[in-house]
Design an enzyme around this catalytic site. Structure first.
Site, PDB file in Angstrom:
ATOM      1  N   ASP A 181     -23.045 -23.361 -16.096  1.00  0.00           N
ATOM      2  CA  ASP A 181     -24.182 -23.255 -17.278  1.00  0.00           C
ATOM      3  C   ASP A 181     -24.998 -22.128 -16.892  1.00  0.00           C
ATOM      4  OD1 ASP A 181     -25.177 -24.390 -19.476  1.00  0.00           O
ATOM      5  OD2 ASP A 181     -25.621 -26.234 -18.461  1.00  0.00           O
TER       6      ASP A 181
ATOM      7  N   ASP B 215     -24.056 -27.518 -27.627  1.00  0.00           N
ATOM      8  CA  ASP B 215     -24.899 -28.787 -27.340  1.00  0.00           C
ATOM      9  C   ASP B 215     -25.009 -29.804 -28.278  1.00  0.00           C
ATOM     10  OD1 ASP B 215     -25.152 -28.461 -24.525  1.00  0.00           O
ATOM     11  OD2 ASP B 215     -27.321 -27.667 -24.738  1.00  0.00           O
TER      12      ASP B 215
HETATM   13  C1  DGJ Z   1     -26.811 -27.597 -21.122  1.00  0.00           C
HETATM   14  C2  DGJ Z   1     -25.390 -28.024 -21.164  1.00  0.00           C
HETATM   15  O1  DGJ Z   1     -24.800 -27.513 -22.300  1.00  0.00           O
HETATM   16  C3  DGJ Z   1     -25.329 -29.352 -21.191  1.00  0.00           C
HETATM   17  O2  DGJ Z   1     -24.190 -29.880 -21.491  1.00  0.00           O
HETATM   18  C4  DGJ Z   1     -25.824 -29.812 -19.901  1.00  0.00           C
HETATM   19  O3  DGJ Z   1     -24.830 -29.420 -18.985  1.00  0.00           O
HETATM   20  C5  DGJ Z   1     -27.175 -29.312 -19.511  1.00  0.00           C
HETATM   21  N1  DGJ Z   1     -27.399 -27.941 -19.715  1.00  0.00           N
HETATM   22  C6  DGJ Z   1     -27.675 -29.912 -18.270  1.00  0.00           C
HETATM   23  O4  DGJ Z   1     -28.739 -29.240 -17.846  1.00  0.00           O
END
Ligand code: DGJ
Length: 729
Positions: A477, A547
């Protein structure tokens, strides 16, 4: 031979299965662009006009030949300061303060295969890949540029990059070093670019180009949610199925700039590469700088045709060989099911319920390390929080494997929380200006990946976790844009290198990990799709697309992403209803159909499902297995244009032999007594007779492509329909 040089006409021809790219060496060693398009089997030099135009100056030796001007001629790698007033590809500051650079031909070489680009991702070779290196030189400052052209004949693709070498004795500072520039002598074009925001990435926006410069890019230290490093230049009449389209895709995950300039003569220039804002690179005598690679392709078959070329290229030449075909695990991710609130027992409950449904991997998302019960602390402390879990990571991963699932783990390697042991020990490892409070985002800072000690720390701490449990997958991430891009490891004169050195550090860490764990599957992520680019795809064959996991919003996001990127790279999950980002309620079936056109998975608490939902999920998973090859390796077609079909979204996959197809339709607005719903199919064999599974209906490919496929729209909110077609002849 796909690359040829005709000494008599001084013309370079780069030929792919259907296309021709031509350049000419003009008097004085200028490298001019002649043509890019369908094959002509002709020397295209006749296209060059040399007419005297006021205020377009001439190289000194051509001062009596006033028609010869760098300002009007099509250039392969235009330089700043010497009379070409259009957007340059290269700007160099010399030690004496001069900003002029004048590159002229020295030599060229044609070779089989290709070399990698040190520290950067690149398109992997096919058996027939060839390379042209044209070396240009500025005699005054001793700068040499190797213009690299890699030809992928069967893919109808050409990739370009540049290696700049200081062969002189003075210091040079690169202020702009684009990867490629392409001049179109004539024609009027639209640009299609992909803009967005967090939770709504890569929306296509098309506009007609007029005089002046259109530009888009990112200075966020990441390729960004806001502007993807992929643009298309197309004929204003081009549609999904017809018309000239040119694609430019930068294989880079950091700051980037795409510029398109329509000049006074009506020519159009495209320049793409690292964003020059905040960039400078000190090139000492003897040193070299490599630009990222850009993939170029042309299609006369509209936007769908161009997309298919990029899809194939990414699948076969960008992704690592072991990830080219289907076979990625169907996973369940803990994020939307538990956020930070979990322990091992809860995760094991997810695993047991998910296994019963046919899921293949459990991914433990954010919150398993350091002090991390919310997003304010812990980043950088990559040691397992056994107190929170209630066991070691090895015990947890052993139990998950015993249930019969693979195991994956979340990391955010390039970040650091102020409230972390790592920050307390190494505050200078965070990017931050001296004497200034940093700009915060998600209450976290960014690690200085330009430093070798930072990369070494991350490598060691990640390996420690990966070595001490059985972990098949990592979610990588990156949850903020970079600001205060200042490295405490670089002198003042080199601060302009920080952003690019950051990317080189990230790529180095990814390469080292993949060298040590060659079968590790890394899924890229940046708050969803903030770093969805061909650079990351070189290391991570799939990237969490957004997201926003709402199926209806995903229709737009995945459709926009599909212009450049194949569905096998798009992380897509079925999440709970009401959806956590929009509150929208969609049928589970629709959520399955949408996530199926990606790397299929789930992001919900399986313990909360009803028996009917469980049955539906078992069916989704068995369908996914059935269609996995078709989805991952088949040709993908967008069937609806947003403006023309606001009430539905349809797309399809066709197998390479055109014997099988899968059509998916989501109705986003069901209307009472509405128009007859039809979709016109694409890519079928006109003479084959296709059976529509589950019905007695058969139809020729020609009928389905020209007459369309009628269907009955189900009632309710956001229903989905699918047709599986198999050829009978
Ligand atoms: C952003 C990601 O896109 C989510 O899927 C998740 O992993 C969160 N971060 C976790 O902090």
């Amino acid at each position: 031979m796909s690359i040829a040089f005709c000494a008599e006409n001084q013309v370079f021809s780069l030929t792919t299965a259907h296309h021709l790219y031509q350049m000419k060496l003009a008097e004085g060693g200028f490298l001019l662009h002649l043509y890019y398009g369908l094959k002509t089997d002709t020397d295209m030099s006749y296209r060059i006009h040399c007419t005297d135009r006021g205020f377009s100056g001439n190289p000194y030796e051509q001062r009596l030949n006033r028609g010869f001007s760098t300002d009007t001629l099509p250039q392969e790698y235009p330089c700043a300061g010497v009379g070409d007033y259009r957007a340059p590809a290269l700007r160099v500051l010399s030690e004496n303060g001069s900003r002029s650079v004048d590159l002229r031909y020295v030599c060229h070489a044609i070779s089989q295969g290709r070399m990698s680009i040190p520290g950067l991702p690149f398109a992997r070779t096919d058996g027939d890949t060839e390379t042209l290196t044209v070396t240009l030189r500025d005699e005054v400052i001793g700068l040499e540029a190797d213009l690299l052209y890699h030809v992928f004949p069967q893919k109808d693709m050409i990739t370009r990059s540049v290696r700049l070498r200081n062969t002189g004795s003075g210091l040079l500072t690169l202020e702009k070093a684009a990867s490629a520039s392409l001049d179109f002598l004539c024609g009027s074009y639209d640009v299609l670019h992909f803009h967005g925001r967090h939770c709504m990435e890569r929306l296509p926006e098309r506009m007609h180009l007029q005089h002046g410069i259109f530009s888009c890019g990112s200075v966020r230290g990441m390729s960004s949610h806001q502007h993807n490093p992929f643009i298309v230049l197309c004929d204003p009449h081009a549609t999904e199925q017809n018309g000239d389209c040119y694609g430019f895709m930068l294989m880079y995950s950091g700051n980037h700039l795409e510029e398109i300039e329509v000049s006074q003569t009506g020519s159009t220039r495209v320049v793409t590469g690292i964003h020059p804002d905040g960039f400078s690179w000190l090139l000492r005598p003897g040193e070299a700088f490599d630009t990222p690679e850009v993939m170029l392709s042309y299609s006369p078959d509209g936007l769908n045709g161009l997309s298919r070329q990029f899809h194939r290229m990414i699948r076969e030449n960008v992704l690592a060989p072991q990830h080219r075909t289907a076979g990625r695990p169907i996973l369940i991710n803990s994020w939307e099911a538990a956020y930070f609130d979990f322990n091992a027992e809860k995760i094991l409950q997810f695993a047991r319920s998910a296994k019963e449904l046919g899921v293949e991997m459990l991914v433990l998302d954010d919150g398993w390390f350091g002090k991390r019960d919310d997003d304010n602390s812990g980043l950088g402390d990559w040691y397992v929080n056994e107190k929170k879990l209630g066991c070691s990571m090895k015990e947890l991963s052993d139990c998950i494997h015993a249930i019969g699932l693979q195991f994956g783990l979340w990391f955010e390697p390039e970040m650091i929380s102020e409230d972390s042991d790592l920050y307390r020990a190494h505050p200078d490892w965070a990017l931050c200006d001296p004497d200034r409070s940093p700009t915060m985002a998600r209450n976290q800072l960014v690690l200085d990946m330009s430093r070798q000690d930072v990369v070494d720390y991350l490598y060691a701490s990640m390996c420690h976790v990966l070595d001490n449990a059985v972990i098949e997958y990592v979610k990588w991430d990156f949850n903020r844009s970079i600001a205060n891009c200042y490295s405490h490891g670089l002198p003042a004169a080199q601060q302009g290198e920080t952003a690019h050195r950051f990317m080189l550090g990230t790529y180095r860490l990814l390469s080292r990990l993949l060298e040590r764990y060659p079968s590790l599957l890394i899924e890229g992520c940046s708050g969803g799709g903030g770093r969805f680019d061909a650079g990351m795809l070189f290391y991570c064959p799939q990237i969490w697309c957004s997201d926003d996991s709402d199926a209806v919003e995903r229709l737009e996001i995945q459709r926009g992403t599909s212009y450049g990127y194949p569905v096998s790279t798009m992380g897509a999950h079925v999440s709970a209803a009401p959806n956590h980002q929009t509150g929208r309620v969609t049928p589970l079936r629709t959520r399955g159909v949408v996530a199926q056109s990606g790397t299929f998975g789930y992001e919900l608490n399986p313990g909360l499902l009803s028996e009917t939902d469980k049955e539906e999920i078992r069916k989704q998973i068995s369908d996914y297995h059935r269609y996995a090859d078709l989805i991952a390796c088949g040709d993908y077609y967008r069937l609806t244009e947003l403006e023309d079909s606001p009430d539905l979204s349809a797309w399809m996959f066709v197998s390479g032999d055109r014997k099988e197809a899968l059509v998916s339709i989501v109705i986003t607005h069901v209307r009472a007594n509405g128009p007859y719903p039809f979709v016109r199919l694409c890519g079928l064999a006109p003479k084959k007779v296709y059976r529509l599974e589950g019905t007695e209906k058969t139809c020729t490919g020609a009928a389905l492509m020209h007459g369309g496929l009628p269907f009955v729209s189900p009632m309710g909110d956001y229903p989905a329909v699918q047709f599986h077609l198999t050829a009978e002849n």
